[in-house]
Structures are given as structure tokens and as C-alpha cells.
Write a protein that holds these residues in place. Structure first.
Motif, mmCIF file in Angstrom:
data_model
loop_
_atom_site.group_PDB
_atom_site.id
_atom_site.type_symbol
_atom_site.label_atom_id
_atom_site.label_comp_id
_atom_site.label_asym_id
_atom_site.label_seq_id
_atom_site.Cartn_x
_atom_site.Cartn_y
_atom_site.Cartn_z
ATOM 1 N N SER A 1 -10.497 3.765 -3.699
ATOM 2 C CA SER A 1 -10.716 2.549 -2.907
ATOM 3 C C SER A 1 -10.719 1.301 -3.778
ATOM 4 O O SER A 1 -10.156 0.263 -3.401
ATOM 5 N N GLN B 1 -8.145 -0.122 6.811
ATOM 6 C CA GLN B 1 -8.359 0.566 5.541
ATOM 7 C C GLN B 1 -9.537 1.541 5.581
ATOM 8 O O GLN B 1 -9.827 2.196 4.584
ATOM 9 N N GLU C 1 -8.121 -5.819 8.496
ATOM 10 C CA GLU C 1 -7.778 -4.831 7.472
ATOM 11 C C GLU C 1 -8.969 -3.954 7.104
ATOM 12 O O GLU C 1 -8.790 -2.826 6.631
ATOM 13 N N GLN D 1 0.825 -1.206 0.000
ATOM 14 C CA GLN D 1 0.000 0.000 0.000
ATOM 15 C C GLN D 1 0.862 1.260 0.000
ATOM 16 O O GLN D 1 0.617 2.193 -0.773
ATOM 17 N N ASN E 1 -7.117 0.499 -4.826
ATOM 18 C CA ASN E 1 -6.377 -0.142 -3.734
ATOM 19 C C ASN E 1 -6.779 -1.605 -3.575
ATOM 20 O O ASN E 1 -5.936 -2.482 -3.368
#
Length: 285
Positions: free
Chosen positions: A31, A100, A96, A12, A34
Motif C-alpha cells: 500500500s 483503492q 480513490e 497503477q 502504491n
């Protein structure tokens, strides 16, 4: 899980964030980019590693080994470690979601997505269907890898959509192949195996109830994925149709403005002197 979290953070920070700063994506694309970037790296690694195990264990060259010698309680180190890594990765995906800062409306979709992976991978591991599970995982990961790579390419250039067309064909073929291998292995291969019955100490789960449950779970999951796929395709077609209609409207509007500009100056129509009568010539005496 800890290793997966660390690798997730490295990818990331040193790769995806740098690309995001250069591309200036919107929040929605940010988003999704990613998500596709993280999953592309994982799917590529898992697909290559799983394929190497299939080749080294001669599972692809000898499909009968999917059910012969069941229960497959003795696994090579690479295969056992592969399953442990898979479970660790999908378990790490749960915390996560918090790291995130996933939106609340996206949480249910992500949790269903993660739960399906955990249930199927753990089921194949516990029921000693590790060979079949490995084949189906590699097949599924390859198709998913193609989708997320295509989405990354699409974000860089929205005119490049060929990857989605290839993915759509392979997605349907992968679902058919998954069902075929599952029915062949569980429905026919294990049903005709010599060792029948439930024996927990030996790891033998070859009974009718377990076989029906496994096939029902696989078929339900494949039907759910096809339903999601059909909805995705319908949404894309609607968006494409709307884009085409908007382009046609803009072209027709431009055509009308050009016609209007030919008969006017600065948007006001000219009457070629019709609004002001011509001065009559004075008669010469």
C-alpha cells in the motif's frame, strides 16, 4: 477529476502492479509503495509544470510581483488551468479512497491530507493569491517528491536511506522559506499596497482580517507538518536503535555459541575425560 481517475488507473495497472508482482511486497509495503508511486508521478508532473509557469511569467526573477498589482484577477491560461488541474486531482483522491480499498484506520489521515491541499489551493485561487500559491506549491511538491522517491528506493533496498537524510534537511528549509515568503507577501507586501479594503466585484480581499486569517492558516499548517515530521523522525530513530540492539544481541549470542562449540560436540559439553576416570595401569609383576 475523470482524467485524474483514468491516469491513476493506468499508472497503477501498467507500472505499479507489475513492479509489485516482481518485488513480492508485504501488504503494508504494498500500500505504501502504491501511494508513493502515484504521488511521485503527480508531484513530478506538477513541479515541472509549475516551475515552467514561474519562469515564463518571470515571478522568480521579480519576487515583488507576488504582491504588486494585487488583486491578480487576470491569470494566464497556463496558471488558471494549473489550478483547475490541482483541484481536480485532489478532488479525485476522495473517491480513490474507495477504489483503492484503503483501510478504515488510514482513512482519517488521508482525508486530513486531502482536505489541507484543497483548502490551501482553493484559498489561493479564490483570494487571488495565485502567484504566492504557485510558488509555495512548487516548493512543497519538490520536497514531497524527494520523500516519495526516497521511500520507493528504500523499499527496493532497505540499506539505501540517504534520500531520507537529504529530505529531512530540505523539509525544514522548505517550512522556513514558506513562512518567510508568506509573511513577506501577506504581512508586509499587501499591508503596504495601495488598494486596501474589501471589494468582492474587483476580487480585492486586502483587509486586515483576511491577511491575519491567511497567515494563521499557513502558520498552523506549517506547525502541524513540523509536528508530524518530528514524530516521524523520532519513530525512525527508535526503530533504528531497536535494529542496532537486536544486531548486537544476535552477535553476542553467536559469540557465546561459538565458545560453547569449542568445548563440546553437537552442543553437549565435553569434560576431556574428567567424567570417566582413567584406567590404572596394571603393575607388572
Amino acid at each position: 477529476m475523470l482524467v485524474a481517475i483514468i491516469m491513476h488507473a493506468i499508472i497503477q495497472e501498467y507500472i505499479l502492479d507489475k513492479i509489485n508482482r516482481k518485488m513480492h511486497f508485504s501488504k503494508t509495503k504494498h500500500s505504501k509503495f502504491n501511494e508513493s508511486g502515484q504521488l511521485s508521478a503527480f508531484y513530478l508532473f506538477s513541479c515541472a509544470w509549475g516551475a515552467s509557469i514561474l519562469v515564463s511569467e518571470h515571478i522568480l526573477s521579480n519576487p515583488v510581483s507576488l504582491w504588486e498589482g494585487y488583486p491578480h484577477t487576470l491569470m494566464p491560461f497556463q496558471m488558471k488551468f494549473y489550478y483547475i488541474c490541482q483541484l481536480g486531482y485532489w478532488l479525485h483522491a476522495i473517491p480513490e479512497l474507495y477504489f483503492q480499498k484503503i483501510k478504515k484506520e488510514d482513512m482519517p489521515r488521508q482525508l486530513v491530507y486531502i482536505s489541507l491541499y484543497l483548502v490551501h489551493i482553493a484559498g489561493a485561487y479564490i483570494l487571488n493569491l495565485n502567484r504566492l500559491g504557485l510558488v509555495l506549491l512548487v516548493l512543497h511538491y519538490f520536497v514531497e517528491l524527494l520523500f516519495h522517491v526516497s521511500r520507493i528506493i528504500y523499499f527496493s533496498n532497505e540499506e539505501r536511506q540517504t534520500g531520507f537524510s537529504v529530505w529531512a534537511v530540505l523539509f525544514v528549509l522548505a517550512r522556513l522559506l514558506t513562512l518567510s515568503l508568506s509573511v513577506l507577501t501577506v504581512g508586509f507586501g499587501l499591508a503596504g499596497a495601495e488598494q486596501q479594503g474589501l471589494n468582492l466585484s474587483e476580487g480585492n480581499f486586502n483587509v486586515l482580517f483576511v491577511r491575519v486569517t491567511v497567515l494563521a492558516a499557513i502558520c498552523t499548517t506549517q506547525a502541524f507538518m513540523m509536528w508530524k515530521f518530528i514524530n516521524f523522525q523520532l519513530r525512525r530513530w527508535r526503530e533504528h536503535a531497536q535494529t542496532i540492539s537486536l544486531k548486537k544481541k544476535s552477535v553476542s549470542a553467536k559469540g557465546k555459541s561459538k565458545k560453547g562449540g569449542a568445548n563440546g560436540v553437537n552442543g553437549s559439553l565435553s569434560t576431556n575425560g574428567a567424567g570417566s576416570p582413567r584406567a590404572k595401569k596394571e603393575k607388572s609383576s
